[in-house]
Design a protein around this motif. Structure first.
Motif, PDB file in Angstrom:
ATOM      1  N   MET A 184       0.845  -1.185   0.000  1.00  0.00           N
ATOM      2  CA  MET A 184       0.000   0.000   0.000  1.00  0.00           C
ATOM      3  C   MET A 184       0.884   1.240   0.000  1.00  0.00           C
ATOM      4  N   ILE A 185       0.797   2.061  -1.057  1.00  0.00           N
ATOM      5  CA  ILE A 185       1.607   3.277  -1.087  1.00  0.00           C
ATOM      6  C   ILE A 185       0.753   4.531  -1.207  1.00  0.00           C
ATOM      7  N   ARG A 186      -0.585   4.371  -1.262  1.00  0.00           N
ATOM      8  CA  ARG A 186      -1.435   5.551  -1.403  1.00  0.00           C
ATOM      9  C   ARG A 186      -1.271   6.472  -0.201  1.00  0.00           C
ATOM     10  N   PHE A 187      -1.382   5.891   0.998  1.00  0.00           N
ATOM     11  CA  PHE A 187      -1.130   6.625   2.234  1.00  0.00           C
ATOM     12  C   PHE A 187      -0.699   5.609   3.283  1.00  0.00           C
ATOM     13  N   PRO A 188      -0.196   6.053   4.432  1.00  0.00           N
ATOM     14  CA  PRO A 188       0.260   5.094   5.439  1.00  0.00           C
ATOM     15  C   PRO A 188      -0.850   4.129   5.832  1.00  0.00           C
ATOM     16  N   ARG A 262       3.232   9.767   1.645  1.00  0.00           N
ATOM     17  CA  ARG A 262       2.095   9.169   0.952  1.00  0.00           C
ATOM     18  C   ARG A 262       2.184   9.503  -0.526  1.00  0.00           C
ATOM     19  N   ASN A 263       1.640   8.616  -1.345  1.00  0.00           N
ATOM     20  CA  ASN A 263       1.732   8.797  -2.788  1.00  0.00           C
ATOM     21  C   ASN A 263       0.645   9.703  -3.336  1.00  0.00           C
ATOM     22  N   ASP A 264      -0.539   9.719  -2.704  1.00  0.00           N
ATOM     23  CA  ASP A 264      -1.660  10.426  -3.327  1.00  0.00           C
ATOM     24  C   ASP A 264      -1.527  11.947  -3.281  1.00  0.00           C
ATOM     25  N   THR A 265      -0.641  12.480  -2.438  1.00  0.00           N
ATOM     26  CA  THR A 265      -0.400  13.929  -2.419  1.00  0.00           C
ATOM     27  C   THR A 265       0.937  14.295  -3.066  1.00  0.00           C
TER      28      THR A 265
END
Length: 398
Positions: A184-188, A262-265
């Motif tokens: 999971m890399i979108r957020f922690p 996080r990846n999404d930001t």
């Protein structure tokens, strides 16, 4: 077909793979199921999304290990050619390496807009299996057997959470079908940050033995971001980022810490904006009420993932609803129509470039040009990266 028959078929298929035979239909042996930022290794085969085959540089590779936290380590006896995944960053990562998905948990046409904006790149939804019939359906292990993916690009914790499976279920799929390697890399997740976007790309390049394409992506993104960042003004705006949706009637909004791991930001960090919501970097999101939002009053409001999940028309409806809202209409960002859309959930290397281009144009139109509202409508003179070069990397022309 019964599970035993499926299992026997899967085992025969893997024996054929180890013997170096070809795969029919991009993933299943004909007749089996009644359907046709360091890494080392050479670029290898599977068919690219455009349908072209890349040069094979390692027809008989030595067994190799890949470790992906928290999933673990797997030894590959041959290079995987098919994969299953959730809709998310790992699909875009694999696409960036030239491998289209064999199966997804779900896949919507709207999520494919980025590939449609590239020359010689496509994903045919008709060729992608779905692991779930709908959001309300249950996970069926037999479907995993039928799909028979060489590798599952999934975080095992997320798979357990949504499937209700236990460790024994996961071990069964890994042993009888293929390894589960994802993170999971979108957020922690569970306070465990593992990989940046390009660390995850590096892992995928090891899995699929596509180092040359990984190196080409690193060179390209470094050049693109250096050029964009050299043109940014010294005075950066303050941005309040929100994830999932901007629930105007809910009186509680889900705010994201831009500077968190996080990846999404990622898009906003690359553009150097100031985060309106400083806080715990291990929190997925935090609920922000109207009063807190008015107190912060950011210059811009960012809707993470809106670029992927919505079109410009629905986005404009959200903005108009905020302008008509008794409380939210008091916000500076609403009064100035300073709402911006970015990608997020599905953001791998390809979507990363489209997202930063879109947000740069929305934040700084005087420098980068007016944002047209769609990734496919950006005029050539305002495009911040070369679409053909991206397609060439995807298709192995590096």
């Amino acid at each position: 077909m019964q599970n035993k028959d499926i299992l026997d078929c899967c085992q025969r298929r893997r024996e054929i793979l180890k013997a170096g035979c070809s795969i029919v239909g991009g993933g299943i042996v004909a007749g089996c199921l009644g359907t046709t930022d360091d890494s080392s290794s050479d670029d290898t085969t599977p068919t690219s999304p455009s349908g072209e085959e890349s040069m094979t540089e390692a027809d008989d590779p030595t067994p190799y290990e890949v470790t992906v936290k928290p999933a673990g380590t797997h030894t590959f006896d041959s290079v995987p050619e098919t994969y299953a995944s959730f809709p998310g960053a790992w699909m875009d990562i694999a696409m960036a390496l030239g491998i289209k998905p064999s199966a997804m948990m779900s896949l919507e046409e709207e999520q494919l807009k980025y590939y449609k904006a590239l020359p010689d790149v496509a994903v045919d939804l008709g060729s992608v299996e779905t692991l779930l019939d709908s959001n309300d359906s249950e996970f069926d292990k037999e479907v995993f057997y039928e799909v028979d993916a060489d590798v599952h690009l999934m975080d095992p914790r997320i798979l357990k959470r949504y499937s209700g499976w236990n460790d024994d279920d996961l071990e069964e799929i890994e042993h009888n079908v293929g390894p589960i390697l994802g993170s999971m890399i979108r957020f922690p997740y569970e306070r465990d940050p593992y990989y940046t976007l390009y660390e995850a790309v590096e892992k995928a390049a090891k899995i699929f033995q596509r180092q040359e394409r990984y190196d080409a992506w690193v060179d390209l993104k470094d050049e693109v971001f250096a050029e964009i960042q050299s043109r940014l003004p010294d005075d950066k705006p303050t941005v309040g980022a929100f994830i999932i949706d901007f629930d105007i009637e809910g009186k509680s909004l889900r705010a994201a810490e831009i500077d968190a791991f996080r990846n999404d930001t990622r898009t906003f960090r690359k553009l150097g904006v100031n985060s309106a919501f400083k806080g715990d970097t291990y929190v997925r999101y935090k609920e922000i009420g109207y009063e807190k939002l008015l107190d912060v009053d950011p210059e811009y409001i960012a809707l993470i993932d809106n670029l992927t999940t919505e079109n410009n028309e629905s986005f404009q409806q959200t903005l108009q609803a905020a302008k008509n809202h008794e409380t939210l209409s008091e916000l500076t960002a609403v009064q100035n129509e300073n709402f911006v859309r970015s990608a997020g959930t599905n953001m791998g290397p390809i979507i990363d470039l489209f997202s930063v281009e879109a947000v740069a144009m929305q934040l700084y139109p005087d420098e980068f040009g007016e944002w047209p509202g769609s990734v496919g409508d950006v005029p050539t003179e305002h495009q911040l990266f070369d679409r053909q070069r991206v397609a060439d990397i995807i298709n192995g022309r590096v």
